[in-house]
Design a protein around this motif. Structure first.
Motif, PDB file in Angstrom:
ATOM      1  N   LEU A 157       0.763  -1.102  -0.125  1.00  0.00           N
ATOM      2  CA  LEU A 157       0.135   0.013   0.102  1.00  0.00           C
ATOM      3  C   LEU A 157       0.811   1.358   0.004  1.00  0.00           C
ATOM      4  O   LEU A 157       1.922   1.271   1.003  1.00  0.00           O
ATOM      5  CB  LEU A 157      -1.029   0.074   1.227  1.00  0.00           C
ATOM      6  CG  LEU A 157      -1.947  -1.148   1.332  1.00  0.00           C
ATOM      7  CD1 LEU A 157      -2.506  -0.954   2.946  1.00  0.00           C
ATOM      8  CD2 LEU A 157      -2.892  -1.562   0.398  1.00  0.00           C
ATOM      9  N   LEU A 194      -2.895  -0.032  -4.275  1.00  0.00           N
ATOM     10  CA  LEU A 194      -2.857  -1.261  -3.773  1.00  0.00           C
ATOM     11  C   LEU A 194      -1.854  -1.705  -4.903  1.00  0.00           C
ATOM     12  O   LEU A 194      -2.468  -1.662  -6.203  1.00  0.00           O
ATOM     13  CB  LEU A 194      -3.935  -2.052  -3.457  1.00  0.00           C
ATOM     14  CG  LEU A 194      -3.729  -3.458  -3.502  1.00  0.00           C
ATOM     15  CD1 LEU A 194      -2.787  -3.908  -2.371  1.00  0.00           C
ATOM     16  CD2 LEU A 194      -5.038  -4.116  -3.553  1.00  0.00           C
ATOM     17  N   HIS A 211      -0.278  -5.242  -5.931  1.00  0.00           N
ATOM     18  CA  HIS A 211      -0.482  -6.475  -5.642  1.00  0.00           C
ATOM     19  C   HIS A 211       0.094  -7.526  -6.568  1.00  0.00           C
ATOM     20  O   HIS A 211       0.010  -7.654  -7.627  1.00  0.00           O
ATOM     21  CB  HIS A 211      -2.001  -7.034  -5.848  1.00  0.00           C
ATOM     22  CG  HIS A 211      -2.348  -8.268  -5.224  1.00  0.00           C
ATOM     23  ND1 HIS A 211      -3.817  -8.801  -5.313  1.00  0.00           N
ATOM     24  CD2 HIS A 211      -1.806  -9.481  -4.724  1.00  0.00           C
ATOM     25  CE1 HIS A 211      -3.772  -9.921  -4.807  1.00  0.00           C
ATOM     26  NE2 HIS A 211      -2.541 -10.539  -4.427  1.00  0.00           N
ATOM     27  N   ASN A 259      -8.285  -7.606  -5.953  1.00  0.00           N
ATOM     28  CA  ASN A 259      -8.148  -6.190  -6.101  1.00  0.00           C
ATOM     29  C   ASN A 259      -9.415  -5.593  -6.148  1.00  0.00           C
ATOM     30  O   ASN A 259      -9.526  -4.678  -5.352  1.00  0.00           O
ATOM     31  CB  ASN A 259      -6.978  -5.679  -6.895  1.00  0.00           C
ATOM     32  CG  ASN A 259      -5.579  -5.787  -6.733  1.00  0.00           C
ATOM     33  OD1 ASN A 259      -5.281  -6.547  -6.052  1.00  0.00           O
ATOM     34  ND2 ASN A 259      -4.630  -4.933  -7.198  1.00  0.00           N
TER      35      ASN A 259
END
Length: 168
Positions: free
Chosen positions: A112, A122, A124, A152
């Protein structure tokens, strides 16, 4: 060696970073938004920490059937500031391997970053290594890529709704 199957998805969430982190780090809450991956510490009462063993449950179809279980170890968990960027950063990582990583390894990150006071990014990702990913074997990589994007999107909707409800 980098794998052609590595995954990375970035999503902007209209919620402050500390609230997003609190929601992401609450592994019990993952059941509310995540139909594809669930994490737990081996000791259910323990708070995740670097080096701690964990259990990952994966449901590739997101249909709450045919869950597969994998052992993993929590990697770096960061709740601090990026000194170079002078920005808050939150990081949750875990890794798993087969045959000491020669056959397979995966390093999963959920990072983050603060965009501004009301928006969080975010990132990921998962990086794969070992013989199996090199040969395109071991996991359904295209399905995982789709699932991480869906995770997400689901997390974004969940945390934005949860934040909105808290403001009311």
């Amino acid at each position: 060696m980098s794998s052609k199957h590595n995954i990375s998805h970035t999503t902007e969430i209209a919620v402050p970073i500390d609230f997003v982190w609190k929601t992401l780090f609450d592994l019990q809450d993952w059941k509310q938004w995540n139909k594809w991956t669930l994490l737990a510490t081996k000791d259910a009462s323990a708070t995740p920490a670097e080096g701690m063993p964990g259990i990952l449950k994966a449901c590739y179809e997101g249909n709450d059937k045919d869950w597969q279980t994998f052992d993993f170890v929590f990697g770096e968990i960061l709740h601090g500031d990026d000194k170079k960027q002078q920005q808050p950063v939150r990081l949750l990582t875990w890794r798993g391997s087969v045959a000491s990583g020669c056959l397979f390894s995966g390093h999963h990150t959920m990072r983050l970053e603060r965009i501004d006071d009301t928006t969080t990014r975010l990132i990921h990702a998962e990086h794969f290594g070992g013989l199996l990913p090199t040969l395109g074997l071991g996991l359904p990589y295209k399905t995982l890529n789709r699932n991480y994007r869906l995770m997400n999107e689901s997390f974004q909707a969940h945390v934005e709704q949860k934040f909105k409800e808290q403001e009311i």
